[in-house]
Every structure is written in C-alpha cells, then in structure tokens.
Design an enzyme around this catalytic site. Sequence first.
Site, PDB file in Angstrom:
ATOM      1  N   MET A 132      53.848  28.563  19.882  1.00 55.68           N
ATOM      2  CA  MET A 132      53.690  29.355  21.112  1.00 55.68           C
ATOM      3  C   MET A 132      53.620  28.428  22.318  1.00 55.68           C
ATOM      4  O   MET A 132      52.679  28.450  23.107  1.00 55.68           O
ATOM      5  CB  MET A 132      52.433  30.233  20.977  1.00 55.68           C
ATOM      6  CG  MET A 132      52.303  31.368  21.970  1.00 55.68           C
ATOM      7  SD  MET A 132      53.716  32.445  22.042  1.00 55.68           S
ATOM      8  CE  MET A 132      52.971  34.043  21.897  1.00 55.68           C
ATOM      9  N   GLY A 133      54.650  27.589  22.459  1.00 57.14           N
ATOM     10  CA  GLY A 133      54.779  26.789  23.689  1.00 57.14           C
ATOM     11  C   GLY A 133      55.558  27.605  24.698  1.00 57.14           C
ATOM     12  O   GLY A 133      55.606  28.840  24.617  1.00 57.14           O
ATOM     13  N   SER A 139      64.486  25.644  17.286  1.00 55.64           N
ATOM     14  CA  SER A 139      63.726  24.421  17.578  1.00 55.64           C
ATOM     15  C   SER A 139      64.514  23.190  17.142  1.00 55.64           C
ATOM     16  O   SER A 139      65.322  22.663  17.904  1.00 55.64           O
ATOM     17  CB  SER A 139      62.337  24.487  16.948  1.00 55.64           C
ATOM     18  OG  SER A 139      62.409  24.539  15.539  1.00 55.64           O
ATOM     19  N   ARG A 140      64.367  22.787  15.903  1.00 54.63           N
ATOM     20  CA  ARG A 140      65.141  21.665  15.378  1.00 54.63           C
ATOM     21  C   ARG A 140      65.464  21.963  13.920  1.00 54.63           C
ATOM     22  O   ARG A 140      64.633  22.545  13.192  1.00 54.63           O
ATOM     23  CB  ARG A 140      64.329  20.351  15.434  1.00 54.63           C
ATOM     24  CG  ARG A 140      64.185  19.764  16.810  1.00 54.63           C
ATOM     25  CD  ARG A 140      65.507  19.254  17.357  1.00 54.63           C
ATOM     26  NE  ARG A 140      65.378  18.637  18.667  1.00 54.63           N
ATOM     27  CZ  ARG A 140      65.568  19.271  19.826  1.00 54.63           C
ATOM     28  NH1 ARG A 140      65.913  20.544  19.844  1.00 54.63           N
ATOM     29  NH2 ARG A 140      65.460  18.626  20.979  1.00 54.63           N
ATOM     30  N   GLU A 158      73.959  17.851  13.101  1.00 51.47           N
ATOM     31  CA  GLU A 158      74.703  18.718  14.014  1.00 51.47           C
ATOM     32  C   GLU A 158      75.956  17.990  14.444  1.00 51.47           C
ATOM     33  O   GLU A 158      75.837  16.871  14.947  1.00 51.47           O
ATOM     34  CB  GLU A 158      73.866  19.061  15.249  1.00 51.47           C
ATOM     35  CG  GLU A 158      72.813  20.100  14.961  1.00 51.47           C
ATOM     36  CD  GLU A 158      71.865  20.352  16.121  1.00 51.47           C
ATOM     37  OE1 GLU A 158      72.060  19.767  17.211  1.00 51.47           O
ATOM     38  OE2 GLU A 158      70.919  21.128  15.942  1.00 51.47           O
ATOM     39  N   HIS A 176      73.820  24.523  18.734  1.00 56.92           N
ATOM     40  CA  HIS A 176      72.762  23.994  19.607  1.00 56.92           C
ATOM     41  C   HIS A 176      73.085  24.252  21.088  1.00 56.92           C
ATOM     42  O   HIS A 176      73.280  23.312  21.875  1.00 56.92           O
ATOM     43  CB  HIS A 176      72.564  22.493  19.340  1.00 56.92           C
ATOM     44  CG  HIS A 176      71.203  22.012  19.780  1.00 56.92           C
ATOM     45  ND1 HIS A 176      70.527  20.992  19.154  1.00 56.92           N
ATOM     46  CD2 HIS A 176      70.394  22.399  20.787  1.00 56.92           C
ATOM     47  CE1 HIS A 176      69.374  20.776  19.765  1.00 56.92           C
ATOM     48  NE2 HIS A 176      69.274  21.630  20.764  1.00 56.92           N
TER      49      HIS A 176
HETATM   50  O1  LIG Z   1      65.448  20.836  25.242  1.00 56.71           O
HETATM   51  C1  LIG Z   1      65.706  20.542  24.081  1.00 56.71           C
HETATM   52  O2  LIG Z   1      64.926  19.906  23.367  1.00 56.71           O
HETATM   53  C2  LIG Z   1      66.984  20.938  23.513  1.00 56.71           C
HETATM   54  O3  LIG Z   1      67.122  21.051  22.334  1.00 56.71           O
HETATM   55  C3  LIG Z   1      68.109  21.151  24.451  1.00 56.71           C
HETATM   56  O4  LIG Z   1      69.308  21.296  23.811  1.00 56.71           O
END
Ligand SMILES: O=C(O)C(=O)CO
Length: 337
Positions: A170-171, A253-254, A283, A302
């Site tokens: 929750m950022g 997110s990632r 990616e 992304h």
């Molecule tokens: O802001 C980020 O960390 C991103 O992944 C932008 O692509």
Amino acid sequence: QYNLIKMFFQQVMEEEKPWALVLELKGENDYFEELSDIVKQHFQIIYYQELLENPVRHGPKIQALFSWNFHPAVKPSLFRLLPSLKVVASGGVGTDHLDVPLINSLGVKVANTPGVSSDSTADLAMGLLLASARQILEGHKIALDPMTIHLPQTLIGTEVSGSTLGIIGMGDVGYKIAQRSKGFDMKILYHNRTRSEEDGRTVGATYCESLDDLLMCSDFVMLAVKLTPETTGLIGHRELSLMKPTATLINVSRGQVVDQDALVEALRSGTICAAALDVTYPEPLPRDHPLLGLPNVLITPHIGVNTYNTKSRMVKKMIENALAAVKGLPIPNEVII
Ligand SMILES: O=C(O)C(=O)CO
C-alpha cells in the site's frame, strides 16, 4: 553585429552546459526525441553509441547519466569510462536494477523519480484487471476474425463490481489502485509492512495482517510492492495454492516478486484462474517461455509509466536531480540505501 554577439553568447552558454550521457532516449520515436530535447535545454548530450565510438574524447566530460530502468550498459565497465561522473539520474521509482552501493563506492550518487508515476501505473493496473476479467483481448481477436462467429455464450467474464481486490503493497501505487477500485464498488483488502489506518479509511480498504488471509479471500490479487530481498519470490507455490481457483493475479511491481515457474504450474493446473502481468523476469520473456503460450495470461511489456505526461514529469525530475548533483547541491531524490 548584434546577431554575431548573440551567437557568440549562445555558443558560450551552450559550452557552459554540463555534459550528460543519455541512454535510450535517442531516435526510437518522436516522443523520445522530444524528451531528449527537454534534457538538451540543460545539458549537452552524448548518446551511448557516440560514447562507444570515442570513449577517450567523450567519457571524461560526462557528469550525469540519464537512464530508464534496466539498461544492460549500466555496469562497472561503463563507469570506468566516466571518471567525472557525479550522478546516475534514473527514470522510475524502482532502483533494483542498479547496484547502488557499488555506484556510490565510485563517488557517484543515484537518484530516482518518485511521486510522478503512480497514477499512470494504477491506471494500467486497473486496465489489466478489467481486460483480464472481461476477456477484452479475446473479444478483440474474435471481432477481427471474419471466420469466427461470436456466440453470446462465449467470453463470459468475471464481474468486477462487488468482487474482492487484495492489494499487496500500500505505497503510492497501491493507494491509487485502491482509489480506483472504490469507484468499481470493489471490496478492498490490503497487506503492507505497516498498517496505514488513515489511507485505509480514505479508500475504504481493510488491513489484512496476514498475507494468507488476503490471498484466500481475494478474487483479484494485485502486486504493488517494491522489489526487496523480502518481496523477492513473495508469491510462490504455497501462496498460489491459497488463492481461489477463480482468482486472478495481477502484477505491476516487479517480475521477481512472483516465482514464475510456480505461476506457470498454477495457471496450467487451474490452481488459479488467470494472470495479468506488466512485469516479468527477464523482460522481455524469451519467445519460448511457457507463460507466453498460456491462454489465461495477459502480458504487457512493462508499460506502467508509459504516458506522455508521466514520462515528461519523470524527465523533469531526472534533470532536477542531475543538475543538483552537478552543482554539488543536495539531490532532491537521492536514493540512499
Ligand atoms: O517506476 C518504476 O519503478 C518503473 O517500473 C517504471 O517503469
């Protein structure tokens, strides 16, 4: 005579601008050209290719490096070419692609661009959620194919309104996603390292101390965490098996937050219903990656921050950070690890 004097001063001012190495902004399309032009108002630019062609001439004058997220060139061998470098001005919030301690040990600071991209990322997150729930891409394919007859009983999706969204992280981005989901009448749960009573109340989100509870109760699980050692592999076999078989996993997110092998298995076996991913690892995924062959997966490359407005704001922040570093002033968004 007046014009000559003007040209002389313009040239002097141009020469006084510090030099920056710019990765990726050149020539990909007009939009990147425009972003480069904004950088050029404050810096004299060398593009990566030009640096490689003549590192001895260009390397020593570079004081700032502009880079977007991951770029394979950002490694020790590049820094060796840039003895006057003061700052890596990275576009984006995440700096997990940079070895910040190593860069700092070379006397170079790192800066990012927080606070300007959460709206566009949250918009994309909702886009993925809706597209996946309502099978929008499949619908588009049917509409394009003259040989397919659309039957009303096909493409029966999941109703978003009234369903439960579990937001992990929750950022800024998680909060913006919650705001948007409220407009969809979703029930919102969130899990975060710290409980944010006020944020939760403003968007009507209920805190779930236990990640397992959130996973078990959600129709859509949304990943909006930072990549850290704690969040790497956060969603693996066990977590996927807790989710509802009708649930969808969405990740903005990632890629590394999810164990991708476990995800492939869960999608194949029906442990969960679908996944919608703006991020993967690597990616892009190799063409033969199993995730690309699954019918219940939607992948975007992304593009969370890819709107003109957001990218322009990011470039402005990158410039502010780089200029401060070059002038020896405190860097507004220095990344301190
Ligand atoms: O802001 C980020 O960390 C991103 O992944 C932008 O692509």
